[in-house]
Design a protein around this motif. Structure first.
Motif, mmCIF file in Angstrom:
data_model
loop_
_atom_site.group_PDB
_atom_site.id
_atom_site.type_symbol
_atom_site.label_atom_id
_atom_site.label_comp_id
_atom_site.label_asym_id
_atom_site.label_seq_id
_atom_site.Cartn_x
_atom_site.Cartn_y
_atom_site.Cartn_z
ATOM 1 N N ALA A 162 44.339 43.942 52.821
ATOM 2 C CA ALA A 162 45.100 42.691 52.728
ATOM 3 C C ALA A 162 44.194 41.533 52.320
ATOM 4 O O ALA A 162 44.570 40.698 51.484
ATOM 5 C CB ALA A 162 45.778 42.397 54.068
ATOM 6 N N SER A 163 42.996 41.486 52.889
ATOM 7 C CA SER A 163 42.048 40.429 52.539
ATOM 8 C C SER A 163 41.613 40.543 51.084
ATOM 9 O O SER A 163 41.478 39.529 50.383
ATOM 10 C CB SER A 163 40.823 40.491 53.455
ATOM 11 O OG SER A 163 41.176 40.219 54.794
ATOM 12 N N PHE A 164 41.406 41.768 50.630
ATOM 13 C CA PHE A 164 41.025 41.977 49.235
ATOM 14 C C PHE A 164 42.128 41.500 48.294
ATOM 15 O O PHE A 164 41.866 40.806 47.306
ATOM 16 C CB PHE A 164 40.727 43.448 48.977
ATOM 17 C CG PHE A 164 40.551 43.767 47.517
ATOM 18 C CD1 PHE A 164 39.353 43.521 46.869
ATOM 19 C CD2 PHE A 164 41.608 44.299 46.785
ATOM 20 C CE1 PHE A 164 39.203 43.785 45.519
ATOM 21 C CE2 PHE A 164 41.474 44.567 45.434
ATOM 22 C CZ PHE A 164 40.265 44.314 44.800
ATOM 23 N N ASP A 165 43.368 41.877 48.577
ATOM 24 C CA ASP A 165 44.489 41.480 47.721
ATOM 25 C C ASP A 165 44.586 39.954 47.624
ATOM 26 O O ASP A 165 44.802 39.394 46.541
ATOM 27 C CB ASP A 165 45.797 42.050 48.252
ATOM 28 C CG ASP A 165 45.913 43.555 48.059
ATOM 29 O OD1 ASP A 165 45.244 44.084 47.150
ATOM 30 O OD2 ASP A 165 46.661 44.192 48.821
ATOM 31 N N THR A 166 44.433 39.277 48.756
ATOM 32 C CA THR A 166 44.512 37.814 48.770
ATOM 33 C C THR A 166 43.371 37.193 47.976
ATOM 34 O O THR A 166 43.587 36.273 47.169
ATOM 35 C CB THR A 166 44.482 37.292 50.215
ATOM 36 O OG1 THR A 166 45.608 37.812 50.938
ATOM 37 C CG2 THR A 166 44.524 35.779 50.251
ATOM 38 N N ALA A 167 42.153 37.701 48.201
ATOM 39 C CA ALA A 167 40.987 37.157 47.501
ATOM 40 C C ALA A 167 41.063 37.417 46.000
ATOM 41 O O ALA A 167 40.694 36.555 45.187
ATOM 42 C CB ALA A 167 39.705 37.759 48.081
ATOM 43 N N LEU A 168 41.550 38.603 45.616
ATOM 44 C CA LEU A 168 41.676 38.919 44.192
ATOM 45 C C LEU A 168 42.700 37.996 43.529
ATOM 46 O O LEU A 168 42.460 37.490 42.423
ATOM 47 C CB LEU A 168 42.090 40.378 44.015
ATOM 48 C CG LEU A 168 42.323 40.826 42.563
ATOM 49 C CD1 LEU A 168 41.042 40.694 41.738
ATOM 50 C CD2 LEU A 168 42.844 42.257 42.517
ATOM 51 N N ALA A 169 43.829 37.776 44.178
ATOM 52 C CA ALA A 169 44.854 36.894 43.618
ATOM 53 C C ALA A 169 44.302 35.481 43.430
ATOM 54 O O ALA A 169 44.511 34.851 42.383
ATOM 55 C CB ALA A 169 46.079 36.877 44.523
ATOM 56 N N ASP A 170 43.572 34.979 44.422
ATOM 57 C CA ASP A 170 42.983 33.637 44.317
ATOM 58 C C ASP A 170 41.973 33.567 43.179
ATOM 59 O O ASP A 170 41.941 32.589 42.415
ATOM 60 C CB ASP A 170 42.306 33.256 45.639
ATOM 61 C CG ASP A 170 43.298 33.007 46.765
ATOM 62 O OD1 ASP A 170 44.492 32.795 46.465
ATOM 63 O OD2 ASP A 170 42.872 33.021 47.934
ATOM 64 N N LYS A 171 41.153 34.588 43.060
ATOM 65 C CA LYS A 171 40.130 34.612 42.009
ATOM 66 C C LYS A 171 40.767 34.657 40.628
ATOM 67 O O LYS A 171 40.352 33.931 39.711
ATOM 68 C CB LYS A 171 39.190 35.807 42.199
ATOM 69 C CG LYS A 171 38.131 35.964 41.102
ATOM 70 C CD LYS A 171 37.184 37.091 41.389
ATOM 71 C CE LYS A 171 36.203 36.702 42.465
ATOM 72 N NZ LYS A 171 35.267 35.625 41.995
ATOM 73 N N LEU A 172 41.772 35.483 40.447
ATOM 74 C CA LEU A 172 42.415 35.588 39.145
ATOM 75 C C LEU A 172 43.061 34.265 38.744
ATOM 76 O O LEU A 172 42.939 33.810 37.602
ATOM 77 C CB LEU A 172 43.450 36.706 39.158
ATOM 78 C CG LEU A 172 42.895 38.136 39.126
ATOM 79 C CD1 LEU A 172 44.004 39.154 39.394
ATOM 80 C CD2 LEU A 172 42.224 38.437 37.791
ATOM 81 N N ARG A 173 43.761 33.633 39.683
ATOM 82 C CA ARG A 173 44.413 32.352 39.381
ATOM 83 C C ARG A 173 43.378 31.278 39.047
ATOM 84 O O ARG A 173 43.562 30.494 38.106
ATOM 85 C CB ARG A 173 45.251 31.894 40.573
ATOM 86 C CG ARG A 173 46.472 32.750 40.879
ATOM 87 C CD ARG A 173 47.341 32.031 41.900
ATOM 88 N NE ARG A 173 48.424 32.869 42.398
ATOM 89 C CZ ARG A 173 48.402 33.494 43.572
ATOM 90 N NH1 ARG A 173 47.345 33.395 44.355
ATOM 91 N NH2 ARG A 173 49.422 34.233 43.966
ATOM 92 N N ALA A 185 39.207 51.943 53.438
ATOM 93 C CA ALA A 185 39.248 50.560 53.899
ATOM 94 C C ALA A 185 40.382 50.408 54.907
ATOM 95 O O ALA A 185 41.412 51.072 54.815
ATOM 96 C CB ALA A 185 39.463 49.616 52.717
ATOM 97 N N SER A 186 40.204 49.520 55.851
ATOM 98 C CA SER A 186 41.241 49.271 56.846
ATOM 99 C C SER A 186 42.386 48.484 56.209
ATOM 100 O O SER A 186 42.247 47.899 55.126
ATOM 101 C CB SER A 186 40.666 48.475 58.020
ATOM 102 O OG SER A 186 40.312 47.166 57.592
ATOM 103 N N ALA A 187 43.512 48.454 56.901
ATOM 104 C CA ALA A 187 44.656 47.689 56.409
ATOM 105 C C ALA A 187 44.301 46.210 56.281
ATOM 106 O O ALA A 187 44.713 45.535 55.328
ATOM 107 C CB ALA A 187 45.844 47.883 57.352
ATOM 108 N N ASP A 188 43.525 45.690 57.234
ATOM 109 C CA ASP A 188 43.116 44.285 57.175
ATOM 110 C C ASP A 188 42.211 44.031 55.974
ATOM 111 O O ASP A 188 42.326 42.988 55.306
ATOM 112 C CB ASP A 188 42.392 43.878 58.463
ATOM 113 C CG ASP A 188 43.335 43.745 59.654
ATOM 114 O OD1 ASP A 188 44.567 43.662 59.423
ATOM 115 O OD2 ASP A 188 42.840 43.733 60.793
ATOM 116 N N ALA A 189 41.307 44.965 55.701
ATOM 117 C CA ALA A 189 40.399 44.814 54.556
ATOM 118 C C ALA A 189 41.179 44.826 53.248
ATOM 119 O O ALA A 189 40.891 44.049 52.328
ATOM 120 C CB ALA A 189 39.344 45.919 54.560
#
Length: 216
Positions: free
Chosen positions: A71-82, A65-69
């Motif tokens: 970073a986007s995954f980390d952000t989306a996962l954090a939002d989903k977990l919260r 995965a690219s660096a952008d992908a």
């Protein structure tokens, strides 16, 4: 119009017969809810060798995965977990023990030892480690593709209390297949909005599966 309805009804009957004979895909059973413990989540990593793995293997010819992908995954996962679990998490960003090419944390001879030590350093009871093994982006759009998205990844749940123990693994390996290629995929195809998903969309499916299986 009548001919279309007849064909649709025939297709529905065939799908029902297939489900009866062969069984439709079942939703994984949810685990018992975890107690209110201090839980950490590390940034997604892409293991580069067997010493970075806690289970499974790195696929031959894997795509990173690219660096952008990431970073986007980390952000989306954090939002989903919260949002979905209503729990509080400590998110450990890239650069804090998450670089697989970096030296192991002191005293950590295996990946399990390493992540246990990282969890202890942050005062955590449990730590979730996402590992992306293969990441293939969609080529095309939601209405049609030349190559569909595919994601192969693991989430590991480690109990960092005492010596550290791997207590759960959620594995996800999915390449989206069109309805015309597999009628047994009908329910999944409809659930996905009858469209072609991105690799990020599939990764969020993996996260949903992990949340159920870890009891979050």
């Amino acid at each position: 119009m009548t001919r279309f309805i007849s064909r649709f009804a025939a297709l529905g009957g065939a799908l029902l017969l297939c489900c009866t004979l062969f069984g439709c895909q079942q939703t994984p059973r949810a685990a018992a809810d975890l107690p209110p413990l201090a839980i950490g989540v590390v940034s997604a990593i892409q293991p580069m060798g067997t010493t970075d793995l806690m289970a499974g293997f790195i696929p031959e010819g894997r795509v990173l995965a690219s660096a952008d992908a990431l970073a986007s995954f980390d952000t989306a996962l954090a939002d989903k977990l919260r949002t979905d679990t209503k729990r509080t998490y400590t998110f450990i960003p890239a650069g804090e023990g998450t670089d697989p090419s970096a030296p192991r944390t002191a005293g950590g001879n295996t990946a399990l030892d390493h992540w246990t030590a990282v969890a202890k350093e942050h005062g955590l009871d449990l730590i979730i480690v996402p590992q992306i093994l293969d990441w293939n982006e969609r080529h095309g759009g939601a209405a049609g593709v030349t190559t569909s998205a595919a994601v192969n990844m693991d989430f590991f749940l480690i109990d960092a209390r005492e010596e550290g123990q791997l207590i759960n693994r959620s594995h996800y390996n999915e390449k989206q297949i069109g309805l015309s290629d597999n009628l047994m995929n009908f329910s999944t195809f409809v659930k996905r909005g009858a469209k072609w998903l991105t690799a990020q969309d599939l990764a969020m499916e993996a996260a949903d599966k992990m949340i159920r299986e870890f009891g979050l």
